[in-house]
Design a protein around this motif. Sequence first.
Motif, short mmCIF file in Angstrom:
data_model
loop_
_atom_site.label_atom_id
_atom_site.label_comp_id
_atom_site.label_asym_id
_atom_site.label_seq_id
_atom_site.Cartn_x
_atom_site.Cartn_y
_atom_site.Cartn_z
N THR A 56 0.80 -1.22 0.00
CA THR A 56 0.00 0.00 0.00
C THR A 56 0.84 1.28 0.00
O THR A 56 0.29 2.36 -0.14
N GLY A 57 2.16 1.14 0.17
CA GLY A 57 2.99 2.34 0.23
C GLY A 57 2.58 3.27 1.35
O GLY A 57 2.19 2.82 2.43
N THR A 58 2.63 4.56 1.09
CA THR A 58 2.30 5.53 2.15
C THR A 58 0.81 5.77 2.29
O THR A 58 0.39 6.61 3.09
N LYS A 59 0.01 5.01 1.56
CA LYS A 59 -1.45 5.14 1.73
C LYS A 59 -1.87 4.73 3.14
O LYS A 59 -2.89 5.20 3.65
N SER A 60 -1.06 3.86 3.77
CA SER A 60 -1.39 3.45 5.14
C SER A 60 -1.28 4.62 6.11
O SER A 60 -2.01 4.69 7.10
N SER A 61 -0.38 5.56 5.84
CA SER A 61 -0.27 6.74 6.69
C SER A 61 -1.50 7.63 6.56
O SER A 61 -1.98 8.21 7.54
N LEU A 62 -2.02 7.71 5.35
CA LEU A 62 -3.26 8.46 5.12
C LEU A 62 -4.43 7.79 5.83
O LEU A 62 -5.27 8.47 6.45
N ALA A 63 -4.50 6.45 5.75
CA ALA A 63 -5.56 5.72 6.44
C ALA A 63 -5.48 5.98 7.95
O ALA A 63 -6.51 6.12 8.63
N TYR A 64 -4.27 6.06 8.46
CA TYR A 64 -4.06 6.29 9.89
C TYR A 64 -4.66 7.62 10.34
O TYR A 64 -5.43 7.67 11.31
#
Length: 388
Positions: A56-64
């Motif tokens: 997911t790359g940095t999309k997980s940081s956005l989800a967070y």
Amino acid sequence: MSENYAKRGVSAGKEDVHFAIKQLGKGLYPNAFCKILPDLVAGDPAYCNIMHADGTGTKSSLAYIYWKETGDLSVWRALAQDALVMNTDDMLCVGAVDSFLFSNTIGRNKFKIPREVLAEILGGMEDVFGMLNEHGVAAQNTGGETADVGDLVRTLIFDATAFARLPRKRIIPNDRIGPGSVIVGLSSSGQANYETAYNSGIGSNGLTNGRHDVLSHEYVEKYPESFDSAVPEDLVYAGPHKLTDVHPELGIPIGKLLLSPTRTYLPIAKKIFDTHFDQIHGMIHCTGGGQTKVMKFVENLHVIKDNLFEVPPIFDMIQKASNASWEEMYQVFNMGHRLEVYTDAKTAEAIIDISESFGVAAQIVGRCEAAKQNRLTLKGPDGQLVYD
């Protein structure tokens, strides 16, 4: 490559990765979209193996930060689709559309990511497997690894590995992409009949730029764990919007648009392969590198894309917020279509009909001509763009 993308510690073209692997073997089919190896499972010379890893790359940081702001755990279920589809839709470009085995790898900071989040992610994986199975695509999870690595990971990173075995006669090696090939693009936005909501088309590429160029600077102080402290502060959450701001045209929160799960084209590709496999010259998944991705898989070819989809609202919003050039936008994002099928003109029309039967818009976006060296020409909103 976008200068801001580089300053944020990432690269659209993955130049460092390509430098690191340039001495490694390219497998049985050097121009294929994924590395393909001899069949080590059964030792059958008529078969081959594909093992692929992505995430997911940095999309997980956005989800967070969306979860922290809204309490909405469902964003983590959607994130599972991103990790799986980034694998399957790379692999479908070489002909793999069935019988996938998956393993997942989660690295989390336990102080920031509780077990409820892990449960949502793993539950989300099962949701995706269920959807694929409903469309005749067999896929199963073999297990995985969840590591508590707070010394290394600020929030969470989520990756997956996929395996498939298939006959060599069903491989798409991309070596038939050449002069005369026409390009069918399958839209990345809208709502397919196997999706439950509108998809912005963002996928899982360019989210470092996407979130920092769009979202408000107020998130810097609220969520310092969501970004790299080495990035210049003027490039961190430098945009005009909050996650909960509603897009005026679409009526959807901007955070939800940025977190739209990566669309899979597997159901469509499976049907295309059933009837038109022999007419496919090649396939390209427009991920890292956006619309320039094809340049890594062809030789002595001028790829002309002069009938592209209208830019979806998500990318128009990112461009306006960042003031990035259209040249950079087309290098970082898919900009409207994430899958390309290279074929002949007659088959192109049949592929368009198949795609649209699933509710996914498709059109001939371009063609290929002979050249002395690779060149890509795009017709963007402000005119012609050329990449050598």
